[in-house]
Design a protein around this motif. Structure first.
Motif, PDB file in Angstrom:
ATOM      1  N   LYS A   1      -7.281  -0.097  -3.714  1.00  0.00           N
ATOM      2  CA  LYS A   1      -7.884  -0.904  -2.589  1.00  0.00           C
ATOM      3  C   LYS A   1      -7.261  -2.172  -2.393  1.00  0.00           C
ATOM      4  CE  LYS A   1     -12.127  -0.338  -3.394  1.00  0.00           C
ATOM      5  NZ  LYS A   1     -13.467  -0.220  -3.586  1.00  0.00           N
TER       6      LYS A   1
ATOM      7  N   TRP B   1      -8.066   3.617  -8.163  1.00  0.00           N
ATOM      8  CA  TRP B   1      -8.679   3.709  -6.722  1.00  0.00           C
ATOM      9  C   TRP B   1      -8.679   2.084  -6.652  1.00  0.00           C
ATOM     10  CZ3 TRP B   1      -7.814   4.560  -2.081  1.00  0.00           C
ATOM     11  CH2 TRP B   1      -8.969   3.875  -0.998  1.00  0.00           C
ATOM     12  N   GLU B   2      -9.572   1.695  -7.721  1.00  0.00           N
ATOM     13  CA  GLU B   2      -9.974   0.114  -7.325  1.00  0.00           C
ATOM     14  C   GLU B   2      -8.636  -0.922  -7.157  1.00  0.00           C
ATOM     15  OE1 GLU B   2     -12.971  -1.339  -6.939  1.00  0.00           O
ATOM     16  OE2 GLU B   2     -13.444   0.515  -6.631  1.00  0.00           O
TER      17      GLU B   2
ATOM     18  N   SER C   1       0.875  -1.275   0.033  1.00  0.00           N
ATOM     19  CA  SER C   1      -0.103   0.177  -0.013  1.00  0.00           C
ATOM     20  C   SER C   1       0.991   1.098  -0.074  1.00  0.00           C
ATOM     21  CB  SER C   1      -1.023   0.007   1.101  1.00  0.00           C
ATOM     22  OG  SER C   1      -0.157  -0.080   2.300  1.00  0.00           O
TER      23      SER C   1
END
Length: 55
Positions: A52, A48-49, A37
């Motif tokens: 995540k 963003w997907e 991350s």
């Protein structure tokens, strides 16, 4: 647009890594443990997907 890069290791960890590098043979490479991350935060073109998945 410029973005300030965020450090993946803190200054203490950096100094310790440099010290350990002087203690081992050149045949070895020490790698720090960094979460995916944190790396994804550095890559600005990840959607963003995708980010995540690694959080």
């Amino acid at each position: 647009m410029s973005v300030k890069a965020k450090r993946l290791v803190n200054p203490y960890e950096q100094r310790m890594l440099e010290f350990l590098d002087t203690c081992v043979d050149n045949n070895y490479k020490i790698h720090t443990q960094v979460s995916l991350s944190q790396i994804c935060e550095q890559v600005s073109n990840l959607d963003w997907e995708t980010q995540k998945v690694f959080i």
